[in-house]
Structures are given as structure tokens and as C-alpha cells.
Design an enzyme around this catalytic site. Sequence first.
Site, PDB file in Angstrom:
ATOM      1  N   HIS A 123      19.308   0.476   0.138  1.00  0.00           N
ATOM      2  CA  HIS A 123      17.889   0.803   0.144  1.00  0.00           C
ATOM      3  C   HIS A 123      17.046  -0.416   0.504  1.00  0.00           C
ATOM      4  O   HIS A 123      16.145  -0.331   1.343  1.00  0.00           O
ATOM      5  CB  HIS A 123      17.454   1.351  -1.219  1.00  0.00           C
ATOM      6  CG  HIS A 123      15.989   1.688  -1.289  1.00  0.00           C
ATOM      7  ND1 HIS A 123      15.432   2.762  -0.615  1.00  0.00           N
ATOM      8  CD2 HIS A 123      14.961   1.064  -1.919  1.00  0.00           C
ATOM      9  CE1 HIS A 123      14.130   2.789  -0.841  1.00  0.00           C
ATOM     10  NE2 HIS A 123      13.811   1.777  -1.627  1.00  0.00           N
ATOM     11  N   CYS A 173       0.821  -1.211   0.000  1.00  0.00           N
ATOM     12  CA  CYS A 173       0.000   0.000   0.000  1.00  0.00           C
ATOM     13  C   CYS A 173       0.852   1.256   0.000  1.00  0.00           C
ATOM     14  O   CYS A 173       0.390   2.319  -0.419  1.00  0.00           O
ATOM     15  CB  CYS A 173      -0.939   0.007   1.199  1.00  0.00           C
ATOM     16  SG  CYS A 173      -0.124  -0.123   2.796  1.00  0.00           S
TER      17      CYS A 173
END
Length: 319
Positions: free
Chosen positions: A97, A50
Amino acid sequence: MPLYALGINHQTASVALREKIAFTPDNLLEAYQQLLSLNSVCEAVIVSTCNRTEIYCNLNKSETLEVLIWLAQFHHIEPLELSDSLYCYQDQQAVQHLFRVACGLDSLVLGEPQILGQIKQAFATASQAKSVKKITNKWFQDAFSAAKKARTETQIGANAVSVAFAAVRLAQQIFSDLSKSRVLLIGAGETIELVGKYLIEHDVPNITIANRTLSRAMLLVDMLSAEAITLEEIPNHLADADIIISSTASPLPIIGKGMVESALKTRRRQPMLFIDIAVPRDIEAEVADLNDAYLYSIDDLNGIIEENKQARQQAAIEA
């Protein structure tokens, strides 16, 4: 062969854009087939939640533009609509990351634990699609190890908060006494399970769970002392709910403006709170235009979540 991590997240893109390029379980295998057919792509893992859509890939040449164009075309949008919100990391920065994401350091809720499970599921799907080979496998296995180390050796996961926690906190701010509220939960995944647990802690006695399949919803019925219905039954039950919290993987809205209008008439304009934490959204945005219907999306939870970040800042540095 350069490694790349490219995508968008809650920091760079609105929920409207995030839902446009969200992948669903139904289209992921097709996506991998197309992605691997590109000349530049050797290996890839797609992470779609989401709050983010990211592609971690091992390319045989530095052709990230080809991947960007494919991502836009797959979701039927113009590349320029995507490019302003896109970030791209290469090699060491790409590795870092992924490690940060896996540890929950790049999440809307700092240190939230759900993202690690989501990355593991994404990796499993990519493996099933034969999109994972030696380099990507090591990249992700090392990320899983880093996340485990961060959680066991720091307090990054202490006092756990989540989008689910923020949703219940928002409901509590609007309905000060949740024990008098009737709640409809839509979906039966991990997020809804967490929402349900928080509601039980607030002594909510009346919970209904709506899900596409009753068998999955029934797994939560005993835990939450809830009632289970199918998605098709929602129109018949919507008027009974004061609070509706939805989190499914549906590509199309489940609740529309007309359905809510009918429910409000039945309720004689008693207010309804809708909290939509799904991407793509489960509830039509036009519901917010109705009097006595109050609609919040996942982006509206930022303020609540921000309050809970401060306690984890030092632990985040250590992690």
C-alpha cells in the site's frame, strides 16, 4: 512485530470526514508524542494530505484498535464515525500500500507527483519526532526507491495532471476565456504554485496571492507577475476577484459567508467562483448558499480528474 497501514482517503471518506481527522504542522509533534506513548506502538509515520490521513506503524502486538481509538480521540470524534471509512492493511499488504501511494497509484489523480514529496516530508517530520527506527526507515526508503523506479521506467508521470490542473480546468469551463478573469490565489505552497503556472499558460493577466507571510508569497510574485497580500487583507481585495482558488494548511476557514456577501454587494452581484482544494476547508460551506457565489470543493473535481486517468491506465499496470 507486525506492520500496519491504516487510515482513510478520498475513496473511502467524504471531505467533511477527512478534514475532521487531518493533522496540521502545529499539532503533529504533539500527535507523535501521544502516539508513541501507546503500549502497542514502536514506530510510526503519519501522512496527512488533502486526500488522505494514514498512519504507518510498527506495532509490538496486533492492537490496531488502540491506534484507531487514539486517532478518533485526538480529533475529538467518536470511533464509530471513523470505523466505517477506515481501511487497515497488515505486513505485505501494508508495504504494498505504501509503495502504491508513493508511486501515485492510489491518488485521486493517477500518477500525480506531489504525493511523493508529501510522503518524504511526513517521513522527515516523523524522524524529527524520533518516531522512525530501523524497520520503518527501511520501509519508507524502499518506498522512495520504488517510486523513483516507477517514474523512470514507466509513463506513469507522463502528461502530468493534478488537482491544480483540475481546478484551472473547472475555472476554464465556467469562465471560457480566463484571460479576462481576475484571480485570487490563497496560499503559497506547491499546489498554489502549480495553479499559478497553469493560469499563466491560459494568459491570466491579473493574479493576486494571499498568504499568511508575505515573504513566502513574494517567491511566487515574479514567477506569476502577481501581487502579494496578507490573509488579513483579503476582505479588502475579495470583491476584485472573479475566481478564488484556495489551498492552505489553516485549521479554520479563511473566507466566511459574511465576507462573500459583502464582496458580492460591492460587485453588484457579478458571479464569483470559489474552488477550495484545502482540507480542512478554507471556505465556509455556507458560501454555496449565496446567489451568484459558486463553491466547489476538492471532491467536486473528481469528474474532471476522471477524464485524465484513462491515458495512464496501462502505465499504472506497468508501474
